[in-house]
Motif scaffolding. Structure first.
Motif, PDB file in Angstrom:
ATOM      1  N   VAL A   1      87.008  12.634   4.138  1.00 15.03           N
ATOM      2  CA  VAL A   1      85.821  11.782   4.207  1.00 15.03           C
ATOM      3  C   VAL A   1      86.279  10.328   4.258  1.00 15.03           C
ATOM      4  CG1 VAL A   1      83.577  11.244   3.188  1.00 15.03           C
ATOM      5  CG2 VAL A   1      84.623  13.480   2.775  1.00 15.03           C
ATOM      6  N   GLY A   2      85.861   9.581   5.286  1.00 17.09           N
ATOM      7  CA  GLY A   2      86.275   8.184   5.416  1.00 17.09           C
ATOM      8  C   GLY A   2      85.273   7.371   6.201  1.00 17.09           C
ATOM      9  N   ASP A   3      85.558   6.080   6.302  1.00 18.48           N
ATOM     10  CA  ASP A   3      84.604   5.202   6.977  1.00 18.48           C
ATOM     11  C   ASP A   3      85.250   4.195   7.922  1.00 18.48           C
ATOM     12  OD1 ASP A   3      85.706   3.680   4.740  1.00 18.48           O
ATOM     13  OD2 ASP A   3      84.217   2.167   5.268  1.00 18.48           O
ATOM     14  N   GLY A   4      86.562   3.982   7.837  1.00 23.54           N
ATOM     15  CA  GLY A   4      87.173   2.891   8.586  1.00 23.54           C
ATOM     16  C   GLY A   4      88.079   3.353   9.703  1.00 23.54           C
ATOM     17  N   VAL A   5      88.507   2.371  10.528  1.00 21.49           N
ATOM     18  CA  VAL A   5      89.451   2.639  11.604  1.00 21.49           C
ATOM     19  C   VAL A   5      90.729   3.245  11.045  1.00 21.49           C
ATOM     20  CG1 VAL A   5      90.873   1.560  13.387  1.00 21.49           C
ATOM     21  CG2 VAL A   5      88.514   0.819  13.072  1.00 21.49           C
TER      22      VAL A   5
END
Length: 655
Positions: A549-553
């Motif tokens: 689970v992540g959100d960034g480049v």
């Protein structure tokens, strides 16, 4: 290095003239026509399936009125619904010398038509075409694109040469080149700082929410953003060897892997098709010799076998259930990019989280303000916030927001200036206030300040010291706080028997403080994107299926390397959204456990459907040879089982 001392060329004055643009709302027939055609092509498979179904119903209605017209309509229904599948089957036969279910279904439908059962054959074509269209729709949504990641790659660099400075392509850079990176520019290559001081936003590489100060001797990565000061950088890696390029390569490599389940299904499809065709051909040749059947009886039983053995119910066992579960998830803000990802999610044994922007909000907040006795806290906060008001640094914004939330009216600051590598200073009401890192200051700290500093740093917080003139008067601590639902989300996963891990680019101490507060099982800090991929690969070896689970480049390689990648939809980067297999549209972490539970339900229903479908096929085949099953009964039994497995799958639409 002598070129560093040369004067930079003066910027040219550019004059931009404004031209009035005439806007018109007049329709463009050519453009509208082209748009309609593109939309039709986009949904071609679904339109063909629906057209086949409509023709089938029309032919059935015309059967008593005009049998000839009815037959023509059935032929068109076969052509509209089966053309694409027949072409795919023929291409597989010619290019790969193999049979697939597409060709088998067309043969079954034509066999039904050959003995006069046009409607039954058309129904097979319609249902198979419809399931194929729905499967294509799901597959289209699972296509991954890294164009957003590639767009972040710097294209040019300002190289310092003997003759002066020259703008060159990053592909021309070689180790040893000296570059100038101006404030606000992307760093074009991996290197080492040779001159200047600045803060650099490394979120694209490490995911750290707070820019890091860079000075002479510090390493720096391509794709990061320079802050307020100019930097002179010596290139240490060519463009193809930079960390940023490696991130792109890792994403591409992970996306090119074909899931084991998909390979098994493709292999099974070919074996199944060859088996059914082989048995049908054997029946046509050997039945008159072995059983003494007439040619009419042999052909009839062979066509019944081809129809009842067709995998229509098997195909419908999977996609309707998967699509229903995907629709259920979408209503709750969980977007699956394909049925395969839903299936993979059901096997989850470990969920790994990024820290910044995933378990946390993604921006620092003031958690503690400690001041010495005799200095009112509100007055110190007002002075510091007034001094930081003109700064765009994330820590400065956090202090200003803290003052505003407490209703403190800011004062006008004068002579505000940045102190590279440390902090800022400004004059507020005739007093010089400074705020910056505790390291490197020459002002002595009292025992109470020293004790508070150690305590706050041990809690994983970023601490700044406050100076009034040359006296240390207080500390302000900030931290990227966890999301409100993070604890509950982790607890739900643990109740499902799933291990939790946090992989962070932040310092180990900071990562552990956040992980412990959220209740995460294991915490790993100080990780680069390459390290995250290594940990994900190791966790897959130890535990099997892993969700990232992540959100960034910087999370993109790990998202792609995991069994299932889940991205934060509201706050996540465009690259993370494209690479991920599942998107949390409202960033609700509690939906992860709900999605896994939904995936497990879907897998259970798919198993139930497949068992039922195979059982019906075997029962119908036995009935054909033992009792002489009539073709209409075979079609009704087979299509009835198809309808039942579809309805069973549609149960997943309910909450």
């Amino acid at each position: 290095m002598q070129a560093m001392n040369k004067r930079l060329p003066q910027a040219k004055k550019i004059t931009i003239s404004r031209t009035k643009l005439k806007l018109t709302n007049e329709p463009n027939p050519q453009r509208n026509k082209r748009s309609i055609i593109l939309n039709l092509l986009k949904h071609k498979e679904m339109l063909q399936a629906l057209g086949s179904g409509a023709l089938m119903l029309g032919a059935w209605a015309m059967h008593d009125l005009s049998p000839v017209v009815s037959v023509f309509m059935y032929v068109f229904a076969y052509g509209v619904g089966g053309w694409s599948k027949a072409r795919e089957g023929i291409e597989t036969l010619i290019k790969e010398k193999d049979l697939d279910v597409n060709l088998l279904m067309i043969a079954a439908a034509m066999g039904a038509a050959a003995i006069g059962y046009w409607n039954e054959g058309a129904m097979l074509i319609f249902i198979f075409a419809l399931s194929g269209a729905l499967e294509s729709f799901a597959n289209d949504r699972s296509r991954k694109d890294i164009s957003a990641l590639i767009s972040l790659r710097p294209e040019t660099a300002l190289r310092i040469e003997e003759q002066g400075m020259r703008r060159v392509n990053v592909d021309e850079l070689v180790p040893g080149d000296l570059l100038l990176v101006k404030p606000g520019e992307l760093v074009p290559a991996d290197g080492t700082v040779q001159g200047g001081r600045s803060s650099v936003n490394q979120a694209s590489i490490t995911g750290e929410s707070i820019p890091l100060d860079k000075a002479v001797g510090d390493g720096i990565f391509a794709g990061t953003v320079n802050g307020e000061g100019a930097l002179y950088i010596e290139v240490t890696q060519a463009a193809e060897g930079s960390l940023f390029t490696k991130i792109i390569s890792l994403v591409e490599e992970a996306q090119s892997e074909v899931p084991q389940t998909q390979r098994f299904i493709e292999k099974f499809e070919g074996i199944y098709a060859r088996l059914v065709v082989g048995v049908t051909a054997s029946l046509l040749i050997l039945s008159p010799l072995l059983f003494g059947w007439s040619w009419n009886e042999t052909f009839y039983k062979s066509m019944v076998f081809l129809v009842v053995a067709s995998p229509c119910a098997l195909v419908s066992s999977i996609m309707p259930a998967m699509l229903s579960a995907m629709s259920n998830g979408a209503r709750k803000g969980v977007l699956f990019k394909g049925g395969a990802h839903l299936e993979n999610l059901s096997y989850t044994s470990v969920v790994a989280f990024d820290k910044t922007g995933t378990l946390t909000r993604g921006c620092p907040e003031v958690t503690d303000l400690f001041v010495e006795e005799g200095f009112p806290a509100n007055q110190v906060l007002r002075a510091v916030a007034s001094a930081e008001h003109l700064s765009e640094h994330p820590l400065a914004r956090a202090i200003v927001l803290k003052a505003e939330s407490e209703g403190i009216e800011l004062l006008q600051a004068k002579n505000m200036r940045a102190l590279p590598g440390w902090g800022i200073e400004a004059e507020v009401e005739g007093v010089i206030w400074k705020i910056g890192k505790p390291q490197g200051i020459e002002v002595p700290l009292s025992s109470s300040l020293s004790s508070a500093l150690r305590r706050l740093e041990n809690e994983g917080k970023t601490v700044s010291i406050i100076l009034k003139d040359k006296l240390a008067v207080g500390l302000v601590a900030m931290r990227d706080n966890i999301r409100p639902q993070a604890k509950a989300a982790i607890a739900h996963l643990h109740r499902l028997g799933i291990h939790t891990v946090m992989l962070s680019g932040d310092h180990q101490r900071t990562a552990e403080a956040i992980g412990n507060e959220a209740g995460v099982g294991q915490v790993y800090g100080d990780l680069l994107p390459v390290d995250k991929v290594s940990y994900v690969s190791e966790l897959r070896k130890q535990h099997g299926h892993i969700v990232m689970v992540g959100d960034g480049v910087n999370d993109a390689p790990a998202l792609a390397a995991a069994t299932v990648g889940i991205a934060m939809g509201a706050s996540g980067s465009g690259t993370a959204l494209e690479v991920a297999d599942v998107v949390l549209m409202n960033d609700d972490l509690e939906r992860i456990a709900a999605a896994i539970f939904l995936a497990r339900r879907a897998r259970k229903i798919v198993k139930m459907n497949m068992t039922f479908a195979i059982g019906v096929i075997l029962l119908l085949i036995a009935g054909n040879f033992i009792e002489g099953l009539a073709l209409p009964l075979g079609v009704v039994g087979h299509e009835g089982s198809t309808i039942l497995v579809i309805l069973n799958g549609l149960r997943l639409l309910r909450s």
